[in-house]
Design a protein around this motif. Structure first.
Motif, PDB file in Angstrom:
ATOM      1  N   THR B 651     -17.305 -28.915  39.148  1.00 16.00           N
ATOM      2  CA  THR B 651     -17.248 -28.083  40.348  1.00 16.00           C
ATOM      3  C   THR B 651     -18.643 -27.882  40.926  1.00 16.00           C
ATOM      4  N   ASP B 652     -19.607 -27.555  40.061  1.00 13.13           N
ATOM      5  CA  ASP B 652     -20.987 -27.356  40.523  1.00 13.13           C
ATOM      6  C   ASP B 652     -21.538 -28.621  41.155  1.00 13.13           C
ATOM      7  N   ALA B 653     -21.263 -29.739  40.520  1.00 12.24           N
ATOM      8  CA  ALA B 653     -21.776 -31.004  41.062  1.00 12.24           C
ATOM      9  C   ALA B 653     -21.195 -31.243  42.455  1.00 12.24           C
ATOM     10  N   LEU B 654     -19.913 -31.041  42.600  1.00  8.89           N
ATOM     11  CA  LEU B 654     -19.288 -31.264  43.906  1.00  8.89           C
ATOM     12  C   LEU B 654     -19.841 -30.291  44.938  1.00  8.89           C
ATOM     13  N   ASN B 655     -19.997 -29.042  44.527  1.00  3.59           N
ATOM     14  CA  ASN B 655     -20.538 -28.049  45.454  1.00  3.59           C
ATOM     15  C   ASN B 655     -21.993 -28.329  45.822  1.00  3.59           C
ATOM     16  N   SER B 656     -22.705 -28.988  44.885  1.00  5.80           N
ATOM     17  CA  SER B 656     -24.115 -29.286  45.162  1.00  5.80           C
ATOM     18  C   SER B 656     -24.280 -30.517  46.029  1.00  5.80           C
ATOM     19  N   GLY B 657     -23.190 -31.195  46.310  1.00  9.75           N
ATOM     20  CA  GLY B 657     -23.295 -32.341  47.196  1.00  9.75           C
ATOM     21  C   GLY B 657     -23.241 -33.698  46.531  1.00  9.75           C
TER      22      GLY B 657
END
Lengths: 428, 738
Positions: B651-657
């Motif tokens: 999730t963090d990776a996706l949110n970070s772009g």
């Protein structure tokens, strides 16, 4: 060569294949001081030359990676490659052992960058590939080699190639003056884990291993499956490089035979069954495997692997000890002659490739053991009190599969620990 | 942290100095990575380079070391510093070896290296060296459950090594199955004749050894604790119980002979003169060297036929679907009982495949042939009553003929069934601690996950690892003998000796807080923040080793010395309250977030690769060694096991772009390769639910892929990364970039 520190509470493990590595690790992880010697430039032994293990069809490199990680992390364990045992004297708890280390001509500065390998031109038969391919005069034994260090073939010393290697190295890692070193150490117990060698198939005269190119051994067949091996991962006929889809497996080649090895090598049935799955994986429905056997020894809970292969209609089983092999001159196909004993039908079956499930001969040093050892008739080391604190592990003790070799190595580690614990107890 | 001091070291050897701008990397370590000490060296792994780092640790109080050089798998002996955390930024295999040396690619190669420096420093900031105040248990006592030849061997060997042992046996005497035999297959050269069993000598040795305490007529009614601090209730038949403490446990509960009553077609139960192999032993004991007499009328047996694989190697209902490993040797031995007494007795063995492996086996078989035992390959269809004895109907496979032969006695070579206790995967669980059981438990473990060790196929308590046969799914408890896999006496003795070593190793490791295989030597252990726990129980259920129990309030209770440090619990926890000092949601999460994320106009995607450090990561290293290449946009983070991957990282990776995420773990299923057995399976289940997350973020499903990668996937692993790079190009950049 830095000084080797060992006492009579040290355990010496001779042989760095899976049995030796396991015995050394299990003892070291109990807190004991261990020295592991291996005559080749790298640890790994014969299992590192396999493509997959039965019955899970998993990769030897997987377990080896974990073992290497454990070895690197353990300060109780010292690995000495290029090293053999030349003499042993003494008793349990107090052995004097002479170790002979052959020069690698490469020191610990080596970063395995590969520059020397690129610079050297001479090529030699690749030991790792059972001579099916070549390697350079400066080489890394295989991609998971440990110590992760190149090695120079002694044959190039004194030639231009040696100088080229030295010039190519940016880290001053090539030492052409490296000499053989000898160390005599004291140890408390010795675990002998020198493994096995494939029986010389050329001695089985009727099978024509030395005359027919398309008659190969199981260990050579196994090398073909390695994508980085001599055939790039393809099952091919040595004679013409064509795909080998119709493959015969001859079980007990050189084993269970008064003329060759009297013992059963235990693993060959499962190994051939495993290899039929390689054949099917590669050539699908075009693959045809025939297993010529006396008894299929897929023992204990892995018998279901045999059942699976039996259910495969592309694989046939013929209860027969093949009598002889001839060759079809125009095709190069080996022709197997014998009698199918179930019903007594004679056959002369041509195949594209023949794989001899060759037996395991214990790896006894050329000059015999450096110490008096109780052996059985077949040359395996017995578990006997007369052997003192000299314990065989793995295939030095019997023809074993990997699972049992590890079991044996773990048990021998305990036996060695019992000896050094006694020494420790006696010394207070 | 106030006393955290990061030292970052950039190596210029192996071509790193030529391919990368190391000065810029040093600046990045200082500026972005917040390293207080930054140094470069031409040859960092040399004695001089290593000393430079050690000096900083000793004199400059550096306690977090970041090494920008080769892979963590290389030169680990050189970069081995005590008392500090070590982060390895993989600039060699991970950057310059995997990227082609071309001018137009220099920029992205440098970006890759710069990111790995940032990631290494981010990891260092969130790690602490493993403390040494975790639980340590010190107990030298070993518990051996089972007093057959396997258990007796374990006890004797443990005592010989200097450890006190308690041996618990269910029946009134030691000896087990072998104790009920007349003789045994030889275990020393020459392998020609049956020998006295080892039981009498072992019993005498045990009685004489003050280090071994024997409890007969006893079972284990409760086991709890962990390596170093196990506690077991030993209860006698009469009802008394004593509780004792142990460092490790060896389970040698053996096997029960297969119930031949399930073979009426072979005459068992119908004719008294059809016996199984244990009954044959009793007849031999009664004869004691004299002629063996058959049960029905006491007639001296003049013809005996052995039927191999009786009720085995068959998928028929009620039969065993495996081979019991020692029945061929046993039948030859039993045939020799007759032949040795009177060579004129006809002894015939009807077999399918005669299994006498190795040197000992084959020698014994040859001796049997020399004694004129008849061996016939035959398929038995049934055994009926003949005129004077049982009549065996079979097809002789060699003569290709149907035959009928009467014998005085027929022996069924039946198999063995492991005494492996409760199958915890089958037993429905009502309340923790309360289980519906139809089979007696062997260990009665007071563990959240169940009373006994998990079963493999066919009910054996084995590990199914080929290279690591002893590594059961319960730390500190080692099985050996026929409960682990079918085996003969010689192998059982060897097996018991090996299991004893592992048990001793386990209790010694528990004294210093050291993890067992495969993270041997790991001193880190899970830290649990109870305040945040929502009692979802995912950690207790998903732990492959059953290391986590529950307290009365249903909070997880961590047993450190049962833990293998895989981090599956950490991956499972939805509120992220579980972590390790040097491996946590933060150490990985911050690596992910500290990658310099180009904005959407730069056309430089970012692909996160989470690779299992056991197989996938080495495969990528070896791919680099061989000269392969993968996308310059990939950023690889090794994880302890794919099971430790927390979905927050995704999730963090996706949110970070990040534009794509590739997860690489080991094979799961029956033929698992996952070193933590269930880790990769857990990951797969979790990742299948990630699709929902992707939908809520309006992202394509194809942006997150999970693969099984083997250590030999040297070509495939880079290709999987490149496949994702291609897919990202087609899908377009992630809309989450700034």
């Amino acid at each position: 060569m830095s000084e080797v520190i060992a006492t009579n509470q040290t355990i010496l493990v001779v042989g760095g294949g899976i049995s030796g590595m396991t015995a050394a690790l299990e003892a070291a992880e109990c807190g004991k001081q261990v020295i592991l010697v291996e005559k080749n430039p790298s640890l790994g032994g014969r299992v590192s030359q396999l493509y997959k293990y039965f019955p899970k069809l998993c990769h030897p490199k997987c377990g080896m990676e974990i073992n290497l990680r454990r070895i690197k992390a353990n300060r109780n364990l010292r690995v000495m490659a290029m090293t053999e045992v030349s003499a042993i004297s003494g008793d349990a708890g107090n052995y004097s052992v002479t170790l002979k280390t052959s020069p690698r001509y490469v020191n610990e500065n080596c970063t395995s960058c590969g520059a020397c390998g690129d610079a050297v031109e001479a090529e030699f038969d690749s030991e790792y590939n059972y001579s099916l391919g070549k390697r350079k005069g400066a080489y890394l034994p295989f991609n998971q080699a440990y110590p992760e260090r190149y090695v120079l073939d002694p044959a190039i010393i004194g030639t231009d190639d040696a100088e080229k290697a030295k010039a190519a190295c940016k880290y001053d890692a090539i030492d052409l003056d490296m000499a053989e070193a000898e160390n005599t150490i004291t140890v408390g117990a010795i675990i002998w884990a020198t493994g096995w060698k494939p029986y010389d198939a050329g001695k089985i005269q009727p099978y024509g291993y030395d005359r027919y190119q398309n008659v190969i051994t199981s260990v050579e067949f196994e090398r073909m499956l390695d994508p980085h091996g001599p055939t790039g991962g393809k099952i091919l006929r040595p004679s013409d490089g064509k795909e080998a889809k119709d493959v015969a497996f001859i079980q007990c080649a050189g084993s269970r035979d008064q003329n060759h090895l009297k013992h059963c090598s235990r693993i060959c049935c499962m190994a051939s069954l495993k290899q039929t799955t390689y054949l099917r994986e590669q050539y699908g429905d075009d693959a045809k495997g025939t297993v010529y056997y006396i008894d299929i020894r897929a023992i204990d809970r892995i018998d279901d692997f045999y059942q699976k292969v039996q259910d495969d209609s592309n694989i046939t089983f013929t209860k027969s000890k093949v009598a002889s092999i001839t060759e079809e001159k125009d095709t190069g196909n080996p022709v197997l002659h014998g009698v199918d004993t179930e019903g007594y039908h004679r056959y002369s079956n041509p195949h594209e490739l023949v794989v001899l499930a060759i037996g395991m001969e214990p790896s006894v040093p050329a000059d015999g053991f450096p110490v008096e050892v109780v052996l059985n008739e077949e040359g395996f080391v017995e578990l006997d009190e007369a052997n003192g604190a000299f314990f065989a592990a793995g295939c030095s003790s019997d023809a074993l599969d990997v699972n049992r070799a590890v079991q044996s190595a773990t048990a021998s580690a305990l036996r060695a620990i019992q000896v050094v614990n006694k020494v420790a107890g006696a010394e207070g | 942290m106030a006393d955290m001091k990061i030292g970052a070291y950039v190596c210029k050897g192996c071509g790193l100095g030529e391919r990368l701008d190391c000065d810029e990397l040093a600046t990045i370590a200082q500026r972005d990575g917040k390293a207080q000490v930054v140094q470069q060296h031409d040859f960092l792994c040399s004695a001089e380079g290593v000393k430079m780092i050690q000096d900083d640790i000793d004199n400059e109080s550096v306690n977090r070391v970041v090494i920008g050089a080769c892979s963590r798998r290389a030169k680990s002996e050189a970069f081995n510093f005590e008392g500090v955390t070590i982060s390895r930024a993989n600039l060699r295999e991970g950057v310059i070896w995997i990227r082609p040396d071309e001018d137009e690619l220099k920029e992205t190669t440098q970006e890759m290296a710069a990111d790995y420096i940032r990631m290494g420093c981010a990891e260092a900031q969130r790690s602490t060296p493993p403390a040494s105040e975790q639980e340590k248990g010190s107990n030298d006592n070993l518990l051996v459950v089972g007093g057959g030849i396997t258990g007796m061997t374990a006890a004797i060997e443990a005592a010989k090594t200097g450890y006190p042992v308690t041996l618990v046996e269910k029946t009134g005497e030691l000896g087990g199955a072998v104790g009920k035999m007349w003789k045994d297959v030889p275990m020393h050269t020459p392998y020609t004749d049956p020998v006295d069993t080892a039981v009498a000598d072992m019993v005498a040795a045990i009685e004489a050894d003050s280090k071994i305490t024997v409890h007969l007529n006893s079972t284990i009614t409760k086991t709890s604790g962990a390596p170093g601090r196990f506690s077991a209730d030993i209860s006698t038949e009469s009802g008394s119980t004593s509780t004792e403490n142990f460092g490790a446990i060896i389970q040698a509960s053996g096997a029960t002979p297969y119930d031949a009553n399930q073979l009426p077609e072979l005459g068992y139960g119908k004719s008294k003169d059809v016996v199984d192999r244990m009954e044959l032993e009793q007849l031999a004991i009664a004869a004691n060297g004299g002629p063996i007499k058959r049960p029905s009328d006491g007639k001296e047996v003049k013809k005996v036929t052995f039927l191999q694989c009786a009720g085995q190697r068959s998928d028929k209902e009620g039969h065993l679907n495996y081979c019991s490993g020692d029945c061929c040797l046993t039948s030859i031995k039993q045939a020799m009982y007759f032949k040795d007494q009177n060579p004129d007795i006809e002894t015939e063995i009807l077999f399918d495949d005669l299994r006498t492996p190795g040197a000992p086996g084959e020698d014994f078989y040859r001796s049997g042939q020399e004694k004129m035992i008849t061996f016939r390959k035959g398929k038995v269809s049934e055994v009926v009553a003949g005129s004077n004895g049982p009549l065996v109907k079979f097809k002789d496979m060699i003569l290709d003929q149907d035959m009928e032969e009467e014998a005085d006695l027929v022996v069924l070579a039946t198999g063995m069934v492991a005494n492996s206790g409760v199958d915890i995967d089958e037993v429905p669980q009502n309340e923790p601690g309360e289980w519906e059981v139809s089979v007696d438990s062997i260990l009665n473990l007071n563990y959240r996950q169940g009373k006994d060790l998990p079963h493999l196929k066919y009910g054996f308590n084995d590990s199914h690892f080929i290279c690591f046969p002893y590594e059961t799914r319960r730390t500190g408890i080692y099985t050996c003998g026929p409960v682990r896999r079918p085996m003969d006496t010689q192998q059982a003795i060897e097996d018991a000796t090996g299991a004893t070593l592992k048990a001793i190793q386990s209790l010694e490791s528990a004294k210093i807080g050291r993890a067992a295989h495969p993270r041997s030597g790991d001193l880190s252990y899970p830290i649990f923040r109870k305040e945040g726990c929502t009692q979802c129980k995912r950690c207790t259920v998903e732990c492959p080793f059953g290391a986590i129990d529950e307290d009365e309030k249903r909070f997880p209770v961590f047993n450190e010395s049962r833990c293998r440090r895989c981090g599956t619990c950490m991956g499972a926890c939805p509120v992220r309250v579980i972590s390790f000092e040097n491996y946590s949601c933060d150490t990985v999460g911050q690596q992910i977030k500290n990658v310099d994320m180009p904005d959407e106009f730069d056309e430089k995607p970012r692909i996160l690769v989470l690779a299992c450090e056991n197989d996938a990561y080495p495969a990528l290293d070896m791919a680099a060694q061989q000269g392969s290449s993968y996308s310059q946009f990939a950023r690889v983070i090794p994880v302890r096991c794919l099971g430790s991957v927390n979905t927050i990282w995704v999730t963090d990776a996706l949110n970070s772009g990040y534009d794509g995420i590739v997860l690489m773990g080991c094979q799961k299923g029956d033929d698992y390769q996952c070193h933590f057995v269930k880790g990769s399976e857990m990951a797969n289940i979790r990742m299948s639910k990630v699709d929902d997350t992707l939908e809520t973020l309006s992202l394509e499903k194809e942006r997150v892929e999970t693969y099984e990668v083997a250590i030999t996937d040297i070509e495939r692993a880079p290709r999987l990364i490149n496949d994702m790079a291609e897919a990202v190009e087609k899908m377009g950049m992630s809309p989450f970039k700034f």
